[in-house]
Design a protein around this motif. Structure first.
Motif, short mmCIF file in Angstrom:
data_model
loop_
_atom_site.label_atom_id
_atom_site.label_comp_id
_atom_site.label_asym_id
_atom_site.label_seq_id
_atom_site.Cartn_x
_atom_site.Cartn_y
_atom_site.Cartn_z
N ARG A 25 11.25 16.76 1.48
CA ARG A 25 10.40 16.76 0.28
C ARG A 25 11.10 17.49 -0.86
O ARG A 25 11.03 17.06 -2.02
CB ARG A 25 9.05 17.42 0.59
CG ARG A 25 8.14 16.59 1.46
CD ARG A 25 6.72 17.13 1.44
NE ARG A 25 6.64 18.49 1.97
CZ ARG A 25 6.49 18.78 3.27
NH1 ARG A 25 6.40 17.79 4.16
NH2 ARG A 25 6.41 20.03 3.68
N LEU A 26 11.77 18.57 -0.54
CA LEU A 26 12.50 19.30 -1.57
C LEU A 26 13.63 18.46 -2.14
O LEU A 26 13.87 18.45 -3.35
CB LEU A 26 13.06 20.61 -1.00
CG LEU A 26 13.85 21.49 -1.96
CD1 LEU A 26 13.00 21.92 -3.15
CD2 LEU A 26 14.39 22.72 -1.24
N SER A 54 13.71 15.21 -2.32
CA SER A 54 13.09 14.22 -3.20
C SER A 54 12.72 14.83 -4.54
O SER A 54 12.84 14.19 -5.59
CB SER A 54 11.84 13.62 -2.54
OG SER A 54 12.17 12.95 -1.34
N MET A 55 12.27 16.08 -4.49
CA MET A 55 11.91 16.78 -5.72
C MET A 55 13.12 16.91 -6.65
O MET A 55 12.99 16.86 -7.87
CB MET A 55 11.35 18.16 -5.39
CG MET A 55 10.87 18.96 -6.57
SD MET A 55 9.41 18.23 -7.36
CE MET A 55 8.21 18.43 -6.02
N SER A 56 14.31 17.07 -6.08
CA SER A 56 15.50 17.25 -6.91
C SER A 56 15.76 16.03 -7.78
O SER A 56 16.36 16.14 -8.84
CB SER A 56 16.72 17.53 -6.03
OG SER A 56 17.14 16.38 -5.33
N ARG A 116 13.60 14.50 -9.39
CA ARG A 116 12.72 14.57 -10.55
C ARG A 116 13.17 15.62 -11.56
O ARG A 116 12.53 15.81 -12.59
CB ARG A 116 11.29 14.90 -10.09
CG ARG A 116 10.64 13.84 -9.23
CD ARG A 116 9.27 14.29 -8.77
NE ARG A 116 8.44 14.72 -9.88
CZ ARG A 116 7.36 15.50 -9.75
NH1 ARG A 116 7.01 15.95 -8.56
NH2 ARG A 116 6.66 15.86 -10.82
N SER A 151 9.70 23.66 -3.17
CA SER A 151 9.12 22.40 -3.65
C SER A 151 7.97 22.68 -4.63
O SER A 151 7.87 22.05 -5.68
CB SER A 151 8.61 21.57 -2.47
OG SER A 151 9.67 21.09 -1.69
N LYS A 152 7.10 23.62 -4.25
CA LYS A 152 5.98 23.94 -5.13
C LYS A 152 6.48 24.54 -6.44
O LYS A 152 6.00 24.18 -7.53
CB LYS A 152 5.03 24.92 -4.45
CG LYS A 152 3.79 25.25 -5.30
CD LYS A 152 2.88 26.23 -4.63
CE LYS A 152 1.61 26.45 -5.47
NZ LYS A 152 1.89 26.80 -6.87
N SER A 183 7.99 21.85 -8.58
CA SER A 183 6.94 21.00 -9.15
C SER A 183 6.25 21.70 -10.31
O SER A 183 6.01 21.10 -11.37
CB SER A 183 5.91 20.66 -8.06
OG SER A 183 4.85 19.89 -8.58
#
Length: 384
Positions: free
Chosen positions: A52-53, A55-57, A59, A291-292, A295
């Protein structure tokens, strides 16, 4: 659970007139193999959180990708703080590499580590260079190129006996391998880094390699900082992370007593599973928190861009330009903005004052360079 693994052998020697027992670890992976049954849930949680982290990168804002150097600098700060340095985020943000000389050994060590991180990741990602002993030496040379460690063989494996804890080898908490066994230990270590055993996932490899590196302690100084960086390098090389935005120094710093105790217990008992439970818990928690945070930071950037466009009219373009720069340097000055964006001082100051007017930035009197401008919400998120 009983663990019947031989973790290594003690080699007796005389140093400074004292008898010492240096520890030479067995090669990785552990034998018999890790019992992953009780760790599967943690391994899945950690892998999912890292995914998930990662994937966050994707963005992250394009172009300068501001979070990437900022995360790198924060890791350098936290990892250095474990070793006792006293620098802060403010020191890093206000440092001008084009004009300043480091005002303290503490800050210089943080800046060196940040550069070492950048070098290692560039070699792996852009030069397609493998994670190996040569690359570790290159990063170590940058890490100790100046500051307190400059006289401790930067870029070279030690040729003398070191120790951990105590005032001398004779009363040390732990004595790593003697110099004449170092090549053997490091050769085994590099072979493990290059191994492709399907049972050893990147997360398992990172956890095992970090602890083994700390046991070998191959340099006279900088082993802890480089060993913690090794974790992220392994995950990036394996493709689990496209960008280096996972670092465990915050977790280790928050659980320092447990961290040191497990390093010692694993070496003594062979209970690698207990160490891996701690390590995977750290990966999962750190990735989830990162991740949080990412975001929240991305949402803050977008919300503030909208406020600038909606409220500043014709002044918006220059303010947006400075806002983007402050995503890299959350505390700045008009002089720094002028220099970095190649704009006039009055233009830089006017844009910063407009950001203050919108409520995105606040002013504070600093000890260095006078008036400081702080990107309030972003700085608060970074400081958590």
């Amino acid at each position: 659970m009983e663990y019947q693994r031989q973790t290594g052998v003690f080699v007796e020697n005389t140093l400074g007139g004292e008898r010492i027992a240096a520890f030479v670890p067995c090669a990785l992976p552990p034998d018999p193999p890790l019992d992953l049954g009780s760790l599967l849930h943690l391994l899945e949680r950690a892998a999912s959180a890292v995914g998930r982290l990662d994937s966050m990168s994707e963005r992250l804002p394009s172009g300068k990708a501001p979070l990437r150097p900022t995360y790198r600098d924060k890791e350098a700060l936290l990892s250095s703080q474990i070793e006792g340095t006293q620098s802060t985020l403010d020191d890093i943000f206000l440092f001008d590499k084009d004009k300043d000389r480091s005002e303290s050994d503490d800050l210089q060590e943080v800046l060196n580590l940040s550069d070492a991180i950048e070098h290692g990741l560039k070699r792996i990602r852009e030069d397609d260079f493998p994670l190996c002993l040569r690359l570790l030496r290159e990063m170590h040379e940058i890490l100790l190129r100046s500051g307190r460690g400059a006289a401790k063989l930067p870029g070279e494996f030690r040729t003398s006996q070191n120790w951990i804890g105590g005032t001398r080898p004779g009363n040390a908490t732990f004595v790593p391998p003697p110099p004449d066994r170092l090549d053997e230990c490091l050769g085994d270590f590099e072979r493990f880094l290059h191994s492709e055993d399907p049972r050893i996932t990147p997360l398992i490899k990172a956890g095992l390699a970090h602890l083994q590196f700390e046991i070998i302690h191959p340099f006279l100084d900088g082993n802890g900082r480089l060993g913690r960086l090794l974790i992220t390098l392994i995950l990036c090389e394996a493709g689990m992370l496209k960008e280096p935005i996972l670092y465990l120094s915050r977790f280790f710093k928050s659980h320092l007593d447990v961290y040191y105790r497990l390093l010692d217990e694993t070496r003594r008992t062979g209970a690698w599973e207990v160490w891996m439970e701690f390590f995977l818990t750290g990966v999962a928690q750190t990735a989830e928190q990162a991740s949080k945070a990412a975001s929240d930071i991305i949402a803050t950037f977008e919300e503030d861009r909208k406020a600038i466009r909606d409220r500043l009219g014709r002044s918006a373009p220059s303010a947006l330009n400075v806002h983007e720069q402050m995503q890299i340097r959350a505390i700045t000055t008009a002089a720094l903005v002028s220099n970095e964006l190649n704009i006039s001082y009055p233009t830089a100051q006017s844009a910063l004052e407009n950001l203050v007017k919108v409520g995105i930035v606040h002013k504070t009197e600093g000890k260095r360079r006078g008036q400081h401008y702080v990107y309030s919400k972003y700085y608060a998120l970074l400081s958590e």
